[in-house]
Design an enzyme around this catalytic site. Structure first.
Site, PDB file in Angstrom:
ATOM      1  N   LYS A 169     -13.012   1.945 -13.725  1.00 44.68           N
ATOM      2  CA  LYS A 169     -13.437   0.672 -13.397  1.00 44.68           C
ATOM      3  C   LYS A 169     -14.064  -0.106 -14.614  1.00 44.68           C
ATOM      4  CE  LYS A 169     -12.203   0.908  -9.119  1.00 44.68           C
ATOM      5  NZ  LYS A 169     -10.895   0.019  -8.612  1.00 44.68           N
TER       6      LYS A 169
ATOM      7  N   THR B  72     -15.241   0.935   3.319  1.00 47.63           N
ATOM      8  CA  THR B  72     -13.548   0.696   3.277  1.00 47.63           C
ATOM      9  C   THR B  72     -12.987   2.177   3.777  1.00 47.63           C
ATOM     10  OG1 THR B  72     -13.636   1.738   0.984  1.00 47.63           O
ATOM     11  CG2 THR B  72     -14.027  -0.759   1.212  1.00 47.63           C
TER      12      THR B  72
ATOM     13  N   ASP C  58       0.994  -1.189   0.041  1.00 48.36           N
ATOM     14  CA  ASP C  58      -0.049  -0.013  -0.094  1.00 48.36           C
ATOM     15  C   ASP C  58       0.722   1.133  -0.015  1.00 48.36           C
ATOM     16  OD1 ASP C  58      -1.899   2.211   1.043  1.00 48.36           O
ATOM     17  OD2 ASP C  58      -3.350   0.293   1.006  1.00 48.36           O
TER      18      ASP C  58
ATOM     19  N   ASN D 159      -5.976  -4.292  -5.910  1.00 54.31           N
ATOM     20  CA  ASN D 159      -7.225  -4.043  -5.225  1.00 54.31           C
ATOM     21  C   ASN D 159      -6.915  -2.576  -4.852  1.00 54.31           C
ATOM     22  OD1 ASN D 159      -9.570  -3.813  -3.144  1.00 54.31           O
ATOM     23  ND2 ASN D 159      -7.844  -3.263  -1.984  1.00 54.31           N
TER      24      ASN D 159
ATOM     25  N   TYR E 250     -13.829   7.742 -12.120  1.00 56.86           N
ATOM     26  CA  TYR E 250     -13.879   6.569 -11.371  1.00 56.86           C
ATOM     27  C   TYR E 250     -14.708   5.362 -12.161  1.00 56.86           C
ATOM     28  CZ  TYR E 250     -14.466   3.127  -7.381  1.00 56.86           C
ATOM     29  OH  TYR E 250     -14.750   2.126  -6.655  1.00 56.86           O
TER      30      TYR E 250
ATOM     31  N   ASP F 219       3.620   2.443  -4.493  1.00 57.82           N
ATOM     32  CA  ASP F 219       2.552   3.235  -5.399  1.00 57.82           C
ATOM     33  C   ASP F 219       2.109   2.137  -6.334  1.00 57.82           C
ATOM     34  OD1 ASP F 219       1.137   4.578  -7.336  1.00 57.82           O
ATOM     35  OD2 ASP F 219       2.208   6.604  -6.837  1.00 57.82           O
TER      36      ASP F 219
END
Length: 264
Positions: free
Chosen positions: A157, A188, A38, A87, A153, A60
């Site tokens: 996706k 999340t 992460d 993820n 976004y 990154d």
């Protein structure tokens, strides 16, 4: 019961919180050694909670040199790589097309779409060398149709879903499967402010109210699907986008009749 991932090595990006953290913990519980990756320093807490079966790494996910370093780290640590979970992602806010500047749009694509591309590019050959395994990408219901995320976004996706399909085809004969999950509203790190605000103002019951289960999802519920797709139980599942959204995307928007009530 035999641990599903005993002797296997897994990389999970976005492991500092949310779905990534829950997936990393579940993989480890099932016998895997997990590289918890992460950009946030909080990834160390995920690894610490797991223990010796985890190795934290600050990376990154949208930077190629970092992805190469991450894959090399997994090989140096355990000698193999069996599962790659791409993820990591960012939201891009809620701006419309007309209010989104090019820099923001580009950054969302860099993390959300370039990241999974780089994960496949550099992890798939090592997974194939180990005899085969799985790559799982985190997409979103926002990638299926409009109404679930910002333009940047949603576009990123949608690209992840297509990337899973293309990669599955281009890895033909390698025994490396590539699938995506499409979460609906899930609590999340990215969505926590929304959940926290709803609780503060006494409207937590409104979260996820548009899906038939009438609630938001929890990271552990998504992690179960991630680990399933990575496991031998999904050995014939390839090139798919598995929706995990409480039923949200099963219908076009309508005015629903309440359960147990009669419409006059």
């Amino acid at each position: 019961m035999t641990a599903r991932f005993a002797g296997r090595t897994v990389i999970v990006t976005g492991a500092a919180s949310g779905i990534g953290r829950a997936a990393a913990q579940l993989f480890a519980q099932d016998g895997a050694r997990v590289v918890c990756a992460d950009v946030s320093e909080e990834v160390a807490a995920t690894a610490a909670a797991i223990g010796e079966a985890a190795s934290p790494l600050r990376v990154d996910a949208g930077h190629e040199a970092d992805v190469v370093r991450m894959v090399d780290h997994a090989i140096a640590w355990t000698g193999r790589l069996d599962v790659m979970v791409a993820n990591a992602g960012i939201s891009g806010g809620l701006a419309t097309i007309f209010d989104t500047d090019v820099a923001l749009f580009t950054e969302v694509l860099r993390v959300n779409l370039l990241g999974p591309f780089l994960a496949i590019k550099h992890a798939a050959p090592r997974v194939a060398e180990a005899g085969g395994g799985a790559i799982v990408l985190t997409a979103s219901v926002a990638g299926l149709r409009s109404g679930a995320g910002s333009p940047a976004y949603s576009a990123s996706k949608a690209g992840v879903i297509n990337l899973a399909q293309v990669a599955a085809q281009q890895l033909s004969g390698s025994n490396v499967r590539v699938n995506a999950i499409c979460p609906g509203l899930t609590e999340t790190g990215m969505t926590r402010p929304t959940f926290d605000y709803a609780r503060e103002v006494g409207k937590a019951d409104r979260l996820g109210r548009l899906n038939p289960l009438r609630r938001g999802g929890q990271p552990e519920e998504l992690a179960e699907v991630v680990t399933f797709l990575a496991s031998d139980a999904a050995s014939y599942v390839n090139g798919q986008a598995i929706v995990v959204d409480g039923g949200l995307s099963s219908s076009h928007p309508i005015t629903r009749q309440e359960y147990g009530k009669t419409t006059v």
